[in-house]
Design a protein around this motif. Structure first.
Motif, PDB file in Angstrom:
ATOM      1  N   THR A 374      18.656 -20.031  12.878  1.00 19.54           N
ATOM      2  CA  THR A 374      17.500 -19.238  12.474  1.00 19.54           C
ATOM      3  C   THR A 374      16.536 -18.977  13.618  1.00 19.54           C
ATOM      4  OG1 THR A 374      16.035 -21.080  11.884  1.00 19.54           O
ATOM      5  CG2 THR A 374      17.639 -20.379  10.227  1.00 19.54           C
ATOM      6  N   GLY A 375      16.721 -19.680  14.741  1.00 20.24           N
ATOM      7  CA  GLY A 375      15.724 -19.584  15.798  1.00 20.24           C
ATOM      8  C   GLY A 375      14.372 -20.085  15.332  1.00 20.24           C
ATOM      9  N   GLN A 376      14.385 -20.995  14.358  1.00 16.24           N
ATOM     10  CA  GLN A 376      13.188 -21.551  13.726  1.00 16.24           C
ATOM     11  C   GLN A 376      12.379 -20.495  12.985  1.00 16.24           C
ATOM     12  OE1 GLN A 376      11.394 -24.898  15.080  1.00 16.24           O
ATOM     13  NE2 GLN A 376      12.901 -25.433  16.621  1.00 16.24           N
ATOM     14  N   GLY A 377      13.018 -19.370  12.665  1.00 15.05           N
ATOM     15  CA  GLY A 377      12.380 -18.380  11.807  1.00 15.05           C
ATOM     16  C   GLY A 377      12.438 -18.816  10.354  1.00 15.05           C
ATOM     17  N   PRO A 378      11.565 -18.287   9.516  1.00 15.11           N
ATOM     18  CA  PRO A 378      11.527 -18.715   8.115  1.00 15.11           C
ATOM     19  C   PRO A 378      12.736 -18.227   7.336  1.00 15.11           C
ATOM     20  CG  PRO A 378      10.004 -16.909   8.487  1.00 15.11           C
ATOM     21  CD  PRO A 378      10.517 -17.305   9.828  1.00 15.11           C
ATOM     22  N   VAL A 379      13.079 -18.987   6.310  1.00 13.84           N
ATOM     23  CA  VAL A 379      14.138 -18.620   5.365  1.00 13.84           C
ATOM     24  C   VAL A 379      13.463 -18.494   4.003  1.00 13.84           C
ATOM     25  CG1 VAL A 379      16.341 -19.272   4.337  1.00 13.84           C
ATOM     26  CG2 VAL A 379      15.834 -19.903   6.718  1.00 13.84           C
ATOM     27  N   LEU A 380      13.484 -17.288   3.448  1.00 11.74           N
ATOM     28  CA  LEU A 380      12.744 -16.991   2.225  1.00 11.74           C
ATOM     29  C   LEU A 380      13.687 -16.844   1.038  1.00 11.74           C
ATOM     30  CD1 LEU A 380      10.316 -14.243   3.611  1.00 11.74           C
ATOM     31  CD2 LEU A 380      10.015 -16.735   3.639  1.00 11.74           C
ATOM     32  N   LEU A 381      13.186 -17.180  -0.131  1.00 13.22           N
ATOM     33  CA  LEU A 381      13.944 -16.992  -1.368  1.00 13.22           C
ATOM     34  C   LEU A 381      12.944 -16.806  -2.498  1.00 13.22           C
ATOM     35  CD1 LEU A 381      16.764 -17.016  -2.761  1.00 13.22           C
ATOM     36  CD2 LEU A 381      16.345 -19.432  -3.253  1.00 13.22           C
ATOM     37  N   TYR A 382      12.831 -15.556  -2.971  1.00 16.24           N
ATOM     38  CA  TYR A 382      11.897 -15.396  -4.080  1.00 16.24           C
ATOM     39  C   TYR A 382      12.373 -14.368  -5.086  1.00 16.24           C
ATOM     40  CZ  TYR A 382       9.546 -12.044  -0.821  1.00 16.24           C
ATOM     41  OH  TYR A 382       9.218 -11.072   0.082  1.00 16.24           O
ATOM     42  N   PRO A 383      11.912 -14.556  -6.324  1.00 20.18           N
ATOM     43  CA  PRO A 383      12.484 -13.844  -7.464  1.00 20.18           C
ATOM     44  C   PRO A 383      11.804 -12.505  -7.729  1.00 20.18           C
ATOM     45  CG  PRO A 383      10.939 -15.492  -8.255  1.00 20.18           C
ATOM     46  CD  PRO A 383      10.936 -15.588  -6.752  1.00 20.18           C
ATOM     47  N   VAL A 384      12.594 -11.582  -8.259  1.00 17.25           N
ATOM     48  CA  VAL A 384      12.093 -10.263  -8.636  1.00 17.25           C
ATOM     49  C   VAL A 384      12.629  -9.924 -10.014  1.00 17.25           C
ATOM     50  CG1 VAL A 384      12.013  -7.809  -8.043  1.00 17.25           C
ATOM     51  CG2 VAL A 384      12.071  -9.536  -6.223  1.00 17.25           C
ATOM     52  N   VAL A 396      19.075  -2.741  -6.039  1.00 19.45           N
ATOM     53  CA  VAL A 396      19.141  -4.176  -6.319  1.00 19.45           C
ATOM     54  C   VAL A 396      20.275  -4.418  -7.302  1.00 19.45           C
ATOM     55  CG1 VAL A 396      16.675  -4.579  -5.895  1.00 19.45           C
ATOM     56  CG2 VAL A 396      17.470  -4.013  -8.208  1.00 19.45           C
ATOM     57  N   PRO A 397      20.736  -5.654  -7.426  1.00 22.70           N
ATOM     58  CA  PRO A 397      21.794  -5.958  -8.382  1.00 22.70           C
ATOM     59  C   PRO A 397      21.385  -5.622  -9.813  1.00 22.70           C
ATOM     60  CG  PRO A 397      21.541  -7.754  -6.817  1.00 22.70           C
ATOM     61  CD  PRO A 397      20.400  -6.820  -6.583  1.00 22.70           C
ATOM     62  N   ASN A 398      22.372  -5.356 -10.631  1.00 25.12           N
ATOM     63  CA  ASN A 398      22.155  -4.961 -12.022  1.00 25.12           C
ATOM     64  C   ASN A 398      22.020  -6.203 -12.904  1.00 25.12           C
ATOM     65  OD1 ASN A 398      21.905  -3.382 -14.319  1.00 25.12           O
ATOM     66  ND2 ASN A 398      24.126  -3.216 -14.611  1.00 25.12           N
ATOM     67  N   GLU A 399      20.949  -6.937 -12.674  1.00 24.18           N
ATOM     68  CA  GLU A 399      20.642  -8.123 -13.470  1.00 24.18           C
ATOM     69  C   GLU A 399      19.140  -8.167 -13.716  1.00 24.18           C
ATOM     70  OE1 GLU A 399      22.225 -11.797 -12.103  1.00 24.18           O
ATOM     71  OE2 GLU A 399      24.298 -11.054 -11.990  1.00 24.18           O
ATOM     72  N   GLU A 400      18.727  -8.924 -14.731  1.00 24.61           N
ATOM     73  CA  GLU A 400      17.302  -8.980 -15.065  1.00 24.61           C
ATOM     74  C   GLU A 400      16.477  -9.653 -13.985  1.00 24.61           C
ATOM     75  OE1 GLU A 400      16.745 -10.786 -18.833  1.00 24.61           O
ATOM     76  OE2 GLU A 400      17.810  -9.223 -19.958  1.00 24.61           O
ATOM     77  N   ILE A 401      17.035 -10.683 -13.341  1.00 25.75           N
ATOM     78  CA  ILE A 401      16.355 -11.391 -12.266  1.00 25.75           C
ATOM     79  C   ILE A 401      17.258 -11.389 -11.044  1.00 25.75           C
ATOM     80  CG2 ILE A 401      15.324 -13.564 -11.489  1.00 25.75           C
ATOM     81  CD1 ILE A 401      13.812 -12.294 -13.775  1.00 25.75           C
ATOM     82  N   VAL A 402      16.701 -10.958  -9.911  1.00 28.64           N
ATOM     83  CA  VAL A 402      17.420 -11.048  -8.641  1.00 28.64           C
ATOM     84  C   VAL A 402      16.530 -11.802  -7.662  1.00 28.64           C
ATOM     85  CG1 VAL A 402      18.644  -8.899  -9.086  1.00 28.64           C
ATOM     86  CG2 VAL A 402      16.534  -8.835  -7.753  1.00 28.64           C
ATOM     87  N   PHE A 403      17.129 -12.264  -6.578  1.00 25.52           N
ATOM     88  CA  PHE A 403      16.397 -13.036  -5.586  1.00 25.52           C
ATOM     89  C   PHE A 403      16.553 -12.380  -4.221  1.00 25.52           C
ATOM     90  CE2 PHE A 403      16.920 -15.989  -8.996  1.00 25.52           C
ATOM     91  CZ  PHE A 403      15.870 -16.897  -8.894  1.00 25.52           C
TER      92      PHE A 403
END
Length: 483
Positions: A374-384, A396-403
């Motif tokens: 990552t080169g010490q860069g951030p790794v993000l994971l958040y819901p939509v 985006v994927p065809n689902e109610e919640i994607v990340f």
């Protein structure tokens, strides 16, 4: 060398270009100075400045990714919307490519072009009006500028990107995602109307009610059909403060389960997540959530945290002003600029992962991921929540919640290390694609025209039709590599 608006100065500048580079802008051949100069004779007077000096062109050949370099023939700093119209029409008549440049925060040459004209939108930066529900702004206005102005009226854009020193036009061309997207969609979902200069050189106004096909082709349209020059965007009431919660988890599934719960219940105003290093050299998981409030009303911490599965006793809770929370990356960015890391290559990866696959997909990647990767860069994971997403070209994927899963890599200036990261990006993209996922195309993933066709399926035909109608000579934003 720079050119002011007069025709004589433009012609003098064109002669200078020809003397220095001897290049026929139309036929892409080395020619005499007189022939090259003649190509600029039809350029009308400008309100702004057209630059052709090597220093300016060299600066415009790079973006935030520092992975791709493309040298334009000229850079326009427009003094008016009419300048954008003039230069697009000139470019069309001379078969030149055109790209609009906001903050050039793309990471793989998306806003760059070779031997064409770059339009630096930063000089179109006026906030024209703010009322109780909307703001009308030029495309070169930064979200930070709009936020500061709107907060004076106790208002805010519904969705802000984590880094707010980006231009309005730049993020609207790609989508614009943030920690409130589970409530309000992405930034393009909060646009009321646009003024657009099409690739045909026409200034058009569009909205859901007027020229809707252009409106939907430009928002998240990656600059293919028009250049956004002005936008009317939605505003909502702003609280004064933010109570920020950092909650830590050992298990990925526990984090994503809580994220789903929180956005379903709308318990917090803002919800994101990260993969962060732990003390043993591995990884743990972080839920970042915020509740916005104005005293004397304050959030109830116990209610906000009830039933969550974070590691008890590790939580961090802090109150900030609403603006300081929105601008929280500013000290980090200043530090990265000071130590030089901001100017290193950034082979970023941004993927929309189906909610049904996120634990497996992210877990497999994280199991082999190192800080060096990552080169010490951030790794993000958040819901939509996808029911908030309204624009057809924002894929985006065809689902109610994607990340959104992002590895915001910083690479050493080493060709082999960069090539390895790009190869990993492509591998991860393909794995996600095969699970029904998409990329968020601000990142550095090698992409073919076949990939683009698959990316925009089933609305590929709509994009092709809009491109033919609004950019019939294929002038705009060639750095995307779509057409």
């Amino acid at each position: 060398m720079k050119h002011n608006a007069s025709r004589r100065q433009v012609l003098q500048g064109a002669i200078a270009i020809a003397i220095v580079v001897g290049f026929d802008l139309v036929n892409r051949e080395w020619v005499t100075s007189a022939s090259a100069a003649s190509e600029f004779e039809s350029l009308p007077p400008l309100d702004g400045i057209l630059y052709t000096d090597a220093t300016t062109r060299n600066a415009a050949a790079d973006d935030f990714g520092h992975l791709v370099r493309r040298y334009p023939t000229a850079l326009l700093k427009p003094g008016s919307v009419e300048d954008v119209v003039r230069i697009v029409r000139f470019a069309r008549s001379h078969k030149l490519k055109v790209a609009a440049r906001g903050q050039a925060h793309s990471t793989y040459g998306q806003s760059l072009l070779e031997a064409g004209i770059v339009i630096d939108m930063g000089t179109l930066n006026t906030i024209h009006s703010i009322d109780t529900q909307r703001a009308e702004v030029d495309a070169g206005v930064l979200w930070s500028q709009l936020l500061q102005a709107s907060l004076e009226e106790q208002l805010t854009p519904p969705v802000l990107t984590d880094y707010i020193e980006l231009s309005v036009g730049g993020t609207l061309a790609v989508g614009g995602i943030g920690g409130r997207s589970h409530r309000y969609g992405v930034q393009v979902d909060n646009v009321l109307s646009l003024q657009v200069v099409t690739g045909a050189g026409n200034l058009e106004t569009c909205s859901r009610e007027q020229n809707r096909d252009l409106f939907e082709a430009v928002l998240a349209g990656l600059g293919q059909c028009g250049i956004i020059v002005r936008a009317t965007v939605r505003l909502v009431s702003a609280a004064q403060n933010a109570r920020v919660f950092l909650l830590f988890y050992n298990e990925l599934a526990a984090l994503t389960r809580d994220q789903r719960l929180l956005i379903a219940q709308k318990r917090f105003d803002y919800v994101e997540g990260q993969v962060v290093p732990d003390d043993s050299g591995g990884w743990r998981y972080l839920l970042e959530a915020a509740s916005f409030y104005t005293p004397p009303n304050e959030p109830d911490n116990a209610s906000l945290l009830a039933g969550l599965s974070y590691n008890q006793g590790t939580q961090q809770i802090e109150d900030k002003s609403y603006f300081d929370f929105a601008n929280r990356l500013a000290p980090t960015v200043a530090f990265l600029k000071e130590n030089g890391a901001w100017f290193y290559p950034h082979p970023w990866l941004n993927l929309f992962v189906p909610g049904t696959a996120v634990d497996r997909f992210v877990g497999e990647i994280v199991s082999d991921l190192t800080l060096a990767d990552t080169g010490q860069g951030p790794v993000l994971l958040y819901p939509v929540a996808t029911d908030r997403l309204k624009l057809p070209l924002f894929r985006v994927p065809n689902e109610e919640i994607v990340f959104l899963f992002s590895i915001l890599r910083t690479a050493p200036p080493d060709a082999s290390a960069i090539a390895s990261m790009l190869a990993d990006n492509r591998t991860f993209f393909e794995r996600n694609r095969d699970s029904g996922g998409y990329r968020y195309p601000i990142d550095a993933v090698p992409f073919s025209q076949a990939d683009w066709k698959q990316h925009f399926h089933p609305v590929w035909g709509r994009l092709v039709s809009a491109k033919r109608r609004y950019d019939p000579d294929n002038l705009l934003t060639p750095g995307q590599g779509i057409f």
